[in-house]
Design a protein around this motif. Structure first.
Motif, PDB file in Angstrom:
ATOM      1  N   SER A 213       0.355 -16.320  22.478  1.00  0.00           N
ATOM      2  CA  SER A 213      -0.192 -15.126  23.882  1.00  0.00           C
ATOM      3  C   SER A 213       0.491 -15.694  24.767  1.00  0.00           C
ATOM      4  O   SER A 213       1.228 -14.051  26.088  1.00  0.00           O
ATOM      5  CB  SER A 213      -1.656 -15.519  23.968  1.00  0.00           C
ATOM      6  OG  SER A 213      -1.893 -15.004  25.511  1.00  0.00           O
ATOM      7  N   ARG A 214       1.069 -17.038  24.784  1.00  0.00           N
ATOM      8  CA  ARG A 214       1.991 -17.056  25.918  1.00  0.00           C
ATOM      9  C   ARG A 214       3.542 -16.694  26.000  1.00  0.00           C
ATOM     10  O   ARG A 214       4.084 -15.748  26.762  1.00  0.00           O
ATOM     11  CB  ARG A 214       2.365 -18.322  26.733  1.00  0.00           C
ATOM     12  CG  ARG A 214       0.662 -19.884  26.688  1.00  0.00           C
ATOM     13  CD  ARG A 214       1.380 -21.340  26.841  1.00  0.00           C
ATOM     14  NE  ARG A 214       0.016 -21.738  28.094  1.00  0.00           N
ATOM     15  CZ  ARG A 214      -0.300 -22.675  27.982  1.00  0.00           C
ATOM     16  NH1 ARG A 214       0.672 -24.095  27.447  1.00  0.00           N
ATOM     17  NH2 ARG A 214      -1.437 -23.221  28.368  1.00  0.00           N
ATOM     18  N   PHE A 215       4.053 -16.520  24.965  1.00  0.00           N
ATOM     19  CA  PHE A 215       4.917 -16.330  24.757  1.00  0.00           C
ATOM     20  C   PHE A 215       5.133 -15.061  24.951  1.00  0.00           C
ATOM     21  O   PHE A 215       6.455 -14.425  25.687  1.00  0.00           O
ATOM     22  CB  PHE A 215       5.533 -16.564  22.802  1.00  0.00           C
ATOM     23  CG  PHE A 215       6.765 -15.917  23.019  1.00  0.00           C
ATOM     24  CD1 PHE A 215       8.282 -17.121  23.411  1.00  0.00           C
ATOM     25  CD2 PHE A 215       7.472 -15.065  22.535  1.00  0.00           C
ATOM     26  CE1 PHE A 215       9.529 -16.934  22.819  1.00  0.00           C
ATOM     27  CE2 PHE A 215       9.052 -14.071  21.719  1.00  0.00           C
ATOM     28  CZ  PHE A 215       9.379 -15.633  21.800  1.00  0.00           C
ATOM     29  N   TRP A 216       4.869 -14.002  24.552  1.00  0.00           N
ATOM     30  CA  TRP A 216       4.727 -12.660  24.557  1.00  0.00           C
ATOM     31  C   TRP A 216       4.504 -11.932  26.457  1.00  0.00           C
ATOM     32  O   TRP A 216       4.971 -11.006  27.192  1.00  0.00           O
ATOM     33  CB  TRP A 216       3.425 -11.705  23.885  1.00  0.00           C
ATOM     34  CG  TRP A 216       4.463 -12.069  22.482  1.00  0.00           C
ATOM     35  CD1 TRP A 216       3.251 -12.904  21.005  1.00  0.00           C
ATOM     36  CD2 TRP A 216       5.189 -11.385  22.041  1.00  0.00           C
ATOM     37  NE1 TRP A 216       4.403 -12.362  20.188  1.00  0.00           N
ATOM     38  CE2 TRP A 216       5.288 -11.644  20.233  1.00  0.00           C
ATOM     39  CE3 TRP A 216       6.855 -10.333  22.525  1.00  0.00           C
ATOM     40  CZ2 TRP A 216       6.376 -11.647  20.349  1.00  0.00           C
ATOM     41  CZ3 TRP A 216       7.302  -9.271  21.517  1.00  0.00           C
ATOM     42  CH2 TRP A 216       7.377 -10.083  20.082  1.00  0.00           C
ATOM     43  N   ASN A 217       3.793 -12.398  27.243  1.00  0.00           N
ATOM     44  CA  ASN A 217       3.318 -12.598  28.188  1.00  0.00           C
ATOM     45  C   ASN A 217       4.340 -12.944  29.421  1.00  0.00           C
ATOM     46  O   ASN A 217       4.850 -12.047  30.072  1.00  0.00           O
ATOM     47  CB  ASN A 217       1.957 -13.313  28.885  1.00  0.00           C
ATOM     48  CG  ASN A 217       0.670 -12.429  28.296  1.00  0.00           C
ATOM     49  OD1 ASN A 217       0.410 -11.650  28.659  1.00  0.00           O
ATOM     50  ND2 ASN A 217      -0.013 -12.639  27.145  1.00  0.00           N
ATOM     51  N   VAL A 218       5.328 -13.889  29.197  1.00  0.00           N
ATOM     52  CA  VAL A 218       5.666 -14.646  29.676  1.00  0.00           C
ATOM     53  C   VAL A 218       6.952 -13.823  29.685  1.00  0.00           C
ATOM     54  O   VAL A 218       7.883 -13.667  30.203  1.00  0.00           O
ATOM     55  CB  VAL A 218       6.357 -16.007  29.134  1.00  0.00           C
ATOM     56  CG1 VAL A 218       7.618 -15.750  29.967  1.00  0.00           C
ATOM     57  CG2 VAL A 218       5.778 -16.753  29.326  1.00  0.00           C
ATOM     58  N   SER A 219       7.603 -12.797  28.071  1.00  0.00           N
ATOM     59  CA  SER A 219       8.500 -12.087  28.028  1.00  0.00           C
ATOM     60  C   SER A 219       7.698 -10.779  29.022  1.00  0.00           C
ATOM     61  O   SER A 219       9.062  -9.929  28.886  1.00  0.00           O
ATOM     62  CB  SER A 219       8.486 -11.357  26.409  1.00  0.00           C
ATOM     63  OG  SER A 219       8.869 -12.747  25.931  1.00  0.00           O
ATOM     64  N   LEU A 220       6.859 -10.999  29.221  1.00  0.00           N
ATOM     65  CA  LEU A 220       6.662  -9.077  29.349  1.00  0.00           C
ATOM     66  C   LEU A 220       6.586  -9.638  31.228  1.00  0.00           C
ATOM     67  O   LEU A 220       7.245  -8.371  31.891  1.00  0.00           O
ATOM     68  CB  LEU A 220       5.330  -9.299  29.053  1.00  0.00           C
ATOM     69  CG  LEU A 220       3.613  -7.874  30.238  1.00  0.00           C
ATOM     70  CD1 LEU A 220       4.588  -6.496  29.921  1.00  0.00           C
ATOM     71  CD2 LEU A 220       2.268  -7.741  30.501  1.00  0.00           C
ATOM     72  N   ALA A 221       6.726 -10.617  31.534  1.00  0.00           N
ATOM     73  CA  ALA A 221       6.701 -11.321  33.150  1.00  0.00           C
ATOM     74  C   ALA A 221       8.198 -11.069  33.220  1.00  0.00           C
ATOM     75  O   ALA A 221       8.281 -10.196  34.435  1.00  0.00           O
ATOM     76  CB  ALA A 221       6.426 -12.513  33.146  1.00  0.00           C
TER      77      ALA A 221
END
Length: 427
Positions: free
Chosen positions: A313-321
């Motif tokens: 979850s952290r990985f994909w949301n940081v990418s979205l950010a």
């Protein structure tokens, strides 16, 4: 604050309330009032201050507003003294000041300063607000990326790098394809690339997130600077002449006095900012995605126990950010400047990070903070045009001074997401 009191002989426990005074707002307003008062006393300006409310592109004509400079400044200062006394009384009485008090104070203080600065001159209100919104747009995208990153538990110090690589990618791809939308997608990809490296090192390899972010900023600054000199400068006509977004005027809405030309005669990226703020604010608090994101950033162990894959979850949301921050970088080359130059973001990524803190990790508040910093930057340009007696060095300091006052004076002791900056190791 509630605390446990010693047990009485009967064996029961009493709850004692400990009251704590908060002087932060009161002291900040007091210092601002004293500084304004000193400005009006030691550098008085007489004459007439004129504010132009109308806009040449608007179908509704509004008259100019003229007011005596000296009298208006002292009247507004008296109102600021009353609001400051109110804040001091609230602090002395252990009360928390109501939300509108610092807002009203800020509006009156800025207006008083503008009246003083505009003595014998003209303040184009619509132009001032239009420029403020334009300067705030990249900060809004950067702040939204910062909010998402820190809410999920990763401190996104690399916003500056995401801005720069996004701006470079947008200029390059828009120049090659002659399509600004392709450039915009390239900017998002550039932001994702920087975010990918940040996520890989901080989540997978447990490197300190702040250190990784700082290193990435330096790396991207050097990389884009090298590519600019080696690739863009020799081929400027082919690779550094991007097709820019043009303004899209929304019928009827753009004719609203003052705010119409400011908000509804803008480019596609500005309208995209409106949509992005609304979607992120709604998604963060109203959807399963937002609930899981906040859970991972506040208590990753509890999120893991209910089946949420924390690091994924952290990985994909940081990418979205990173993708959102990359759009902010595209604004520099596809709207504002029209080509890429070395270090063109000029530290605005750190201003966006300050907007995240000042906005208490909330999308709407962070957007308002970005607008405040954009206003301060545009005010610097206006004061230079008006020819105020303020030294030019102070003019250059103004946006950063406002940032320091906002973060230290109004947001110095707030608590961010509990797990922000802390790597999660399963088990």
């Amino acid at each position: 604050m509630t605390a446990l009191a010693p047990a009485i002989p009967g064996g029961t426990i009493q709850l004692a309330t400990v009251r704590v005074r908060s002087w932060k707002l009161a002291v900040t307003l007091s210092l601002a009032t004293v500084l304004l008062g000193a400005l009006f006393v030691f550098a008085p300006r007489d004459g007439v201050s004129t504010f132009r409310l109308g806009d040449p592109t608007s179908t509704i004509a509004l008259p100019n507003v003229e007011m005596p400079t000296l009298a208006t400044c002292w009247i507004l200062l008296a109102a600021l003294v009353v609001l400051t006394a109110w804040a001091l009384w609230d602090a002395w009485a252990y009360r928390r000041s109501i939300l509108w008090l610092p807002i009203v104070y800020g509006i009156l203080a800025v207006f008083a300063f503008l009246v003083w600065a505009a003595s014998g001159g003209l303040v184009p209100v619509t132009g001032l607000l239009f420029g403020s919104v334009s300067l705030a747009v990249p900060l809004i995208f950067g702040a939204l990326g910062g909010v998402i990153g820190e809410r999920v538990g990763v401190v996104n110090v690399a916003i500056e790098g995401q801005f720069l690589l996004g701006a470079f990618s947008a200029a390059l791809l828009s120049s090659i394809t002659r399509n600004p939308f392709v450039g915009l997608l390239g900017a998002m990809a550039g932001g994702v690339l920087v975010a990918f490296v940040l996520a890989a090192f901080s989540i997978k390899y447990l490197v300190d997130q702040v250190i990784v972010g700082v290193v990435l900023n330096v790396l991207v600054t050097g990389l884009t600077g090298f590519l600019y000199g080696a690739l863009l400068v020799p081929n400027e006509e082919a690779l550094n002449r991007p097709v820019r977004f043009t303004r899209w005027e929304i019928p009827l809405l753009s004719d609203i006095p003052i705010i119409g030309p400011v908000l509804f005669n803008q480019t596609f990226i500005v309208y995209l900012a409106y949509i992005t703020v609304a979607v992120v604010a709604w998604g963060l608090y109203r959807t399963r995605w937002g609930l899981r994101l906040r859970a991972v950033g506040e208590h990753p162990q509890a999120a893991d126990t209910v089946g949420i894959k924390v690091n994924t979850s952290r990985f994909w949301n940081v990418s979205l950010a990173g993708a959102i921050a990359g759009i902010g970088g595209a604004y520099f080359t596809l709207v504002s400047v029209g080509q890429f130059t070395k270090e063109m973001t000029a530290g605005l990524g750190f201003i966006a990070l300050a907007a995240v803190i000042f906005g208490r990790w909330d999308p709407i508040r962070a957007t308002l903070a970005a607008l405040l910093f954009g206003f301060a930057t545009n005010l610097q340009n206006l004061l230079t045009v008006l020819g105020t007696p303020i030294p030019s060095e102070f003019m250059l300091m103004l946006p950063y001074l406002v940032t320091i006052i906002a973060v230290a004076g109004f947001a110095g002791q707030i608590r961010g997401p509990a797990a922000a900056g802390k790597p999660y190791i399963k088990g």
